[in-house]
Scaffold this motif. Structure first.
Motif, PDB file in Angstrom:
ATOM      1  N   THR A   6       0.832  -1.216   0.000  1.00  0.00           N
ATOM      2  CA  THR A   6       0.000   0.000   0.000  1.00  0.00           C
ATOM      3  C   THR A   6       0.863   1.260   0.000  1.00  0.00           C
ATOM      4  N   ILE A   7       2.105   1.148   0.497  1.00  0.00           N
ATOM      5  CA  ILE A   7       3.020   2.303   0.473  1.00  0.00           C
ATOM      6  C   ILE A   7       3.351   2.632  -0.988  1.00  0.00           C
ATOM      7  N   ALA A   8       3.624   1.578  -1.755  1.00  0.00           N
ATOM      8  CA  ALA A   8       3.916   1.771  -3.186  1.00  0.00           C
ATOM      9  C   ALA A   8       2.674   2.261  -3.929  1.00  0.00           C
TER      10      ALA A   8
ATOM     11  N   ILE B 197      14.670   4.117  -9.627  1.00  0.00           N
ATOM     12  CA  ILE B 197      14.352   3.848  -8.220  1.00  0.00           C
ATOM     13  C   ILE B 197      15.664   3.743  -7.447  1.00  0.00           C
ATOM     14  N   TYR B 198      15.794   4.537  -6.429  1.00  0.00           N
ATOM     15  CA  TYR B 198      16.923   4.393  -5.505  1.00  0.00           C
ATOM     16  C   TYR B 198      16.503   3.452  -4.387  1.00  0.00           C
ATOM     17  N   GLY B 199      17.297   2.397  -4.163  1.00  0.00           N
ATOM     18  CA  GLY B 199      17.030   1.488  -3.048  1.00  0.00           C
ATOM     19  C   GLY B 199      16.210   0.293  -3.490  1.00  0.00           C
TER      20      GLY B 199
ATOM     21  N   PRO C  82      12.678  -3.605   0.777  1.00  0.00           N
ATOM     22  CA  PRO C  82      11.253  -3.905   0.610  1.00  0.00           C
ATOM     23  C   PRO C  82      10.482  -2.762  -0.075  1.00  0.00           C
ATOM     24  N   MET C  83      10.798  -1.513   0.294  1.00  0.00           N
ATOM     25  CA  MET C  83      10.040  -0.401  -0.295  1.00  0.00           C
ATOM     26  C   MET C  83      10.340  -0.227  -1.774  1.00  0.00           C
ATOM     27  N   GLY C  84      11.632  -0.263  -2.127  1.00  0.00           N
ATOM     28  CA  GLY C  84      11.980  -0.141  -3.542  1.00  0.00           C
ATOM     29  C   GLY C  84      11.384  -1.273  -4.361  1.00  0.00           C
TER      30      GLY C  84
ATOM     31  N   VAL D 205      17.205   0.617 -11.500  1.00  0.00           N
ATOM     32  CA  VAL D 205      17.284   0.556 -10.038  1.00  0.00           C
ATOM     33  C   VAL D 205      18.729   0.690  -9.580  1.00  0.00           C
ATOM     34  N   ALA D 206      18.947   1.585  -8.612  1.00  0.00           N
ATOM     35  CA  ALA D 206      20.286   1.758  -8.027  1.00  0.00           C
ATOM     36  C   ALA D 206      20.269   1.306  -6.577  1.00  0.00           C
ATOM     37  N   ASP D 207      21.238   0.488  -6.208  1.00  0.00           N
ATOM     38  CA  ASP D 207      21.418   0.095  -4.813  1.00  0.00           C
ATOM     39  C   ASP D 207      22.912  -0.181  -4.632  1.00  0.00           C
ATOM     40  N   ARG D 208      23.294  -0.336  -3.351  1.00  0.00           N
ATOM     41  CA  ARG D 208      24.710  -0.542  -3.041  1.00  0.00           C
ATOM     42  C   ARG D 208      25.023  -2.007  -2.798  1.00  0.00           C
ATOM     43  N   ILE D 209      24.001  -2.861  -2.835  1.00  0.00           N
ATOM     44  CA  ILE D 209      24.178  -4.281  -2.488  1.00  0.00           C
ATOM     45  C   ILE D 209      23.747  -5.138  -3.685  1.00  0.00           C
ATOM     46  N   ASP D 210      24.684  -5.966  -4.187  1.00  0.00           N
ATOM     47  CA  ASP D 210      24.385  -6.768  -5.382  1.00  0.00           C
ATOM     48  C   ASP D 210      23.187  -7.695  -5.175  1.00  0.00           C
ATOM     49  N   GLU D 211      23.118  -8.318  -3.977  1.00  0.00           N
ATOM     50  CA  GLU D 211      22.011  -9.266  -3.736  1.00  0.00           C
ATOM     51  C   GLU D 211      20.664  -8.551  -3.805  1.00  0.00           C
ATOM     52  N   ARG D 212      20.611  -7.337  -3.308  1.00  0.00           N
ATOM     53  CA  ARG D 212      19.364  -6.568  -3.391  1.00  0.00           C
ATOM     54  C   ARG D 212      19.050  -6.240  -4.865  1.00  0.00           C
ATOM     55  N   LEU D 213      20.095  -5.945  -5.620  1.00  0.00           N
ATOM     56  CA  LEU D 213      19.869  -5.633  -7.041  1.00  0.00           C
ATOM     57  C   LEU D 213      19.355  -6.861  -7.790  1.00  0.00           C
TER      58      LEU D 213
ATOM     59  N   ASP E  49      12.724   7.871  -4.547  1.00  0.00           N
ATOM     60  CA  ASP E  49      13.792   7.653  -3.582  1.00  0.00           C
ATOM     61  C   ASP E  49      13.283   6.721  -2.492  1.00  0.00           C
ATOM     62  N   ALA E  50      13.602   5.437  -2.630  1.00  0.00           N
ATOM     63  CA  ALA E  50      13.222   4.435  -1.625  1.00  0.00           C
ATOM     64  C   ALA E  50      14.465   3.982  -0.851  1.00  0.00           C
ATOM     65  N   ALA E  51      15.537   4.771  -0.916  1.00  0.00           N
ATOM     66  CA  ALA E  51      16.730   4.514  -0.090  1.00  0.00           C
ATOM     67  C   ALA E  51      16.761   5.548   1.023  1.00  0.00           C
TER      68      ALA E  51
ATOM     69  N   ALA F 268      21.105  12.917   0.765  1.00  0.00           N
ATOM     70  CA  ALA F 268      21.850  13.404  -0.411  1.00  0.00           C
ATOM     71  C   ALA F 268      21.178  13.006  -1.719  1.00  0.00           C
ATOM     72  N   ILE F 269      20.268  12.037  -1.681  1.00  0.00           N
ATOM     73  CA  ILE F 269      19.718  11.498  -2.933  1.00  0.00           C
ATOM     74  C   ILE F 269      18.823  12.512  -3.641  1.00  0.00           C
ATOM     75  N   LEU F 270      18.086  13.303  -2.900  1.00  0.00           N
ATOM     76  CA  LEU F 270      17.141  14.238  -3.534  1.00  0.00           C
ATOM     77  C   LEU F 270      17.866  15.147  -4.527  1.00  0.00           C
TER      78      LEU F 270
ATOM     79  N   SER G 163       5.115  10.997   0.266  1.00  0.00           N
ATOM     80  CA  SER G 163       4.043  10.035   0.514  1.00  0.00           C
ATOM     81  C   SER G 163       4.305   9.349   1.838  1.00  0.00           C
ATOM     82  N   ARG G 164       3.258   9.255   2.660  1.00  0.00           N
ATOM     83  CA  ARG G 164       3.392   8.617   3.977  1.00  0.00           C
ATOM     84  C   ARG G 164       2.325   7.531   4.125  1.00  0.00           C
ATOM     85  N   LEU G 165       2.716   6.339   4.502  1.00  0.00           N
ATOM     86  CA  LEU G 165       1.760   5.248   4.748  1.00  0.00           C
ATOM     87  C   LEU G 165       0.807   5.111   3.562  1.00  0.00           C
TER      88      LEU G 165
HETATM   89  P1  NAI Z   1      15.908  -0.961   3.619  1.00  0.00           P
HETATM   90  O1  NAI Z   1      16.930  -0.396   4.519  1.00  0.00           O
HETATM   91  O2  NAI Z   1      15.613  -2.423   3.699  1.00  0.00           O
HETATM   92  O3  NAI Z   1      16.306  -0.658   2.096  1.00  0.00           O
HETATM   93  C1  NAI Z   1      16.978   0.473   1.691  1.00  0.00           C
HETATM   94  C2  NAI Z   1      17.864   0.077   0.517  1.00  0.00           C
HETATM   95  O4  NAI Z   1      18.481   1.263   0.030  1.00  0.00           O
HETATM   96  C3  NAI Z   1      18.967  -0.898   0.904  1.00  0.00           C
HETATM   97  O5  NAI Z   1      18.950  -2.012   0.031  1.00  0.00           O
HETATM   98  C4  NAI Z   1      20.237  -0.064   0.770  1.00  0.00           C
HETATM   99  O6  NAI Z   1      21.354  -0.830   0.326  1.00  0.00           O
HETATM  100  C5  NAI Z   1      19.833   0.970  -0.255  1.00  0.00           C
HETATM  101  N1  NAI Z   1      20.589   2.221  -0.196  1.00  0.00           N
HETATM  102  C6  NAI Z   1      21.017   2.905   0.888  1.00  0.00           C
HETATM  103  N2  NAI Z   1      21.655   4.036   0.511  1.00  0.00           N
HETATM  104  C7  NAI Z   1      21.608   4.072  -0.839  1.00  0.00           C
HETATM  105  C8  NAI Z   1      22.068   4.987  -1.820  1.00  0.00           C
HETATM  106  N3  NAI Z   1      22.724   6.098  -1.480  1.00  0.00           N
HETATM  107  N4  NAI Z   1      21.829   4.712  -3.116  1.00  0.00           N
HETATM  108  C9  NAI Z   1      21.173   3.583  -3.478  1.00  0.00           C
HETATM  109  N5  NAI Z   1      20.701   2.687  -2.601  1.00  0.00           N
HETATM  110  C10 NAI Z   1      20.921   2.918  -1.297  1.00  0.00           C
HETATM  111  O7  NAI Z   1      14.592  -0.101   3.857  1.00  0.00           O
HETATM  112  P2  NAI Z   1      13.071  -0.227   3.312  1.00  0.00           P
HETATM  113  O8  NAI Z   1      12.261  -1.000   4.265  1.00  0.00           O
HETATM  114  O9  NAI Z   1      13.068  -0.632   1.888  1.00  0.00           O
HETATM  115  O10 NAI Z   1      12.619   1.284   3.456  1.00  0.00           O
HETATM  116  C11 NAI Z   1      13.253   2.299   2.691  1.00  0.00           C
HETATM  117  C12 NAI Z   1      12.965   3.662   3.264  1.00  0.00           C
HETATM  118  O11 NAI Z   1      11.570   3.939   3.163  1.00  0.00           O
HETATM  119  C13 NAI Z   1      13.320   3.846   4.749  1.00  0.00           C
HETATM  120  O12 NAI Z   1      14.049   5.047   4.876  1.00  0.00           O
HETATM  121  C14 NAI Z   1      11.991   3.955   5.447  1.00  0.00           C
HETATM  122  O13 NAI Z   1      12.040   4.829   6.540  1.00  0.00           O
HETATM  123  C15 NAI Z   1      11.125   4.519   4.361  1.00  0.00           C
HETATM  124  N6  NAI Z   1       9.711   4.163   4.501  1.00  0.00           N
HETATM  125  C16 NAI Z   1       8.804   5.132   4.250  1.00  0.00           C
HETATM  126  C17 NAI Z   1       7.471   4.857   4.328  1.00  0.00           C
HETATM  127  C18 NAI Z   1       6.489   5.923   4.026  1.00  0.00           C
HETATM  128  O14 NAI Z   1       5.298   5.656   4.161  1.00  0.00           O
HETATM  129  N7  NAI Z   1       6.891   7.093   3.615  1.00  0.00           N
HETATM  130  C19 NAI Z   1       6.978   3.531   4.721  1.00  0.00           C
HETATM  131  C20 NAI Z   1       8.019   2.557   4.898  1.00  0.00           C
HETATM  132  C21 NAI Z   1       9.345   2.879   4.799  1.00  0.00           C
END
Ligand code: NAI
Length: 337
Positions: free
Chosen positions: A147-149, A166-168, A171-173, A191-199, A234-236, A240-242, A282-284
């Motif tokens: 629902t967040i997405a 998509i950054y990150g 789960p959210m990305g 999609v950009a991330d710092r971890i290969d397994e996540r990619l 921006d899901a990371a 600095a990403i913005l 976007s929140r929740l």
């Molecule tokens: P997560 O920590 O599991 O995933 C974040 C990913 O971003 C990781 O795979 C990490 O390697 C990557 N990452 C970190 N820095 C990066 C960079 N500079 N460039 C590219 N990738 C980078 O977190 P999750 O659960 O996916 O949540 C992501 C964010 O969303 C959190 O900050 C959380 O607070 C926020 N969030 C916001 C919600 C909302 O309603 N607005 C709801 C749920 C989460």
């Protein structure tokens, strides 16, 4: 019953509690599955500014209604339900325009009030949505993260012609990637991330192009291909990403933010206005449960691609540590009750 209680920051206890009695307008859910989210870890560590202690955490949960409060039809007993954690007042300005997720008196189940990491949990009856038979018990709690997405993409209005970045790939990305591909048919998702397994998980969820930005700069990679994203999420959530997103974006692009960092992001008016970029936060979620349940029922999204672990609720502490410390092998963890 057993409940996972954060008694104070850093102190998690599985407490024996009396069965809660549903108040007027509420249902009681016998919980069977509940997902761990980053915010549960933040409450555990005392890093969530909204949480009050002691608190039963957990806001992504599925189970069966086993009791109802006054004013709720007894016929609801037995329903398989997922619970929307957003509890709102119904009459403030945001509620009046259909945005209860930013209600002036917002209460989030599992944050402001006791949540679903418990054998039983109470919630307003209108927050409990019936899960169709096509969605199995063991995946139903995944409705909430999607629902967040659903919420952020409703602002961004993706089209098949978009080039999305998509950054990150947490789960959210991953939920955003699946919704962009499976629901909106966006042709190119980068999609950009710092971890290969996540990619690799991003690829499995539909990403067309993955970039490990701990090794290579996203700007250089996109410039080499002459690509300017028209939609960025921006899901990371690093502050600095913005700025980078604004610089990389095509003129007339839309950018979605979902982070809660208290650190400033350094951006200039010129970089935004000269390209007439639209910024959305976007929140929740605002009433997105029915939509996500339909997407899941129709197979447009695949929650099983995010879940790496199912663990018994008695092992919650180990589950939280795994979730927090091992982002290479672990993505979504679901607790079983
Ligand atoms: P997560 O920590 O599991 O995933 C974040 C990913 O971003 C990781 O795979 C990490 O390697 C990557 N990452 C970190 N820095 C990066 C960079 N500079 N460039 C590219 N990738 C980078 O977190 P999750 O659960 O996916 O949540 C992501 C964010 O969303 C959190 O900050 C959380 O607070 C926020 N969030 C916001 C919600 C909302 O309603 N607005 C709801 C749920 C989460």
């Amino acid at each position: 019953m057993n409940s996972v209680v954060i008694q104070e920051p850093g102190k998690l206890v599985i407490e024996q509690r009396a069965l809660p009695v549903p108040a007027a307008g509420e249902v009681r859910v016998r919980v069977s599955y509940a997902g761990i989210c980053g915010s549960d870890v933040h409450i555990y560590h005392g890093h969530n500014p909204f949480a009050k202690y002691p608190r039963v955490i957990g806001h992504e949960f599925f189970g069966h209604i086993d009791s109802v409060g006054e004013g709720v039809e007894a016929s609801r007993i037995g329903e398989r339900v997922v619970v929307d954690p957003v509890v709102s007042c119904g009459h403030c300005y945001p509620c009046s325009i259909g945005r209860p997720n930013v209600c002036a008196q917002l209460q989030v189940i599992g944050v402001h009030r006791d949540g679903g990491f418990s054998d039983y949990a109470c919630a307003p009856a209108k927050n409990a949505y019936v899960v169709p038979a096509a969605i199995p018990d063991k995946l139903a709690s995944m409705v909430e993260p999607f629902t967040i997405a659903a919420n952020i993409t409703a602002f961004l209005k993706p089209t098949p012609q978009d080039t999305a970045l998509i950054y990150g790939a947490g789960p959210m990305g991953l939920t955003v990637i699946q919704v962009l591909k499976g629901v909106y048919g966006v042709q190119k998702v980068i999609v950009a991330d710092r971890i290969d397994e996540r990619l690799q998980m991003a690829q499995a969820s539909g990403a067309d192009w993955i970039i490990n930005n701990s090794e290579r700069s996203v700007a250089d990679e996109l410039a080499a291909e002459g690509v300017r994203p028209t939609l960025i999420v921006d899901a990371a959530c690093h502050p600095a990403i913005l700025q980078e997103a604004i610089l990389l974006a095509s003129p007339a692009a839309r950018i979605g933010m979902m982070g809660f960092s208290g650190e400033p992001s350094s951006v200039t008016q010129q970089s935004i206005t000269s390209k007439e970029i639209s910024l959305f936060s976007s929140r929740l979620n605002s009433h997105r449960f029915p939509q996500v349940i339909e997407w899941m029922e129709q197979g447009k999204i695949a929650p099983e691609k995010l879940v790496t672990h199912w663990m018994p609720a008695g092992e919650v502490e180990a589950a939280l540590t795994l979730f927090e410390k091992d982002q290479r092998s672990c993505c979504k963890v679901l607790l079983t009750f």
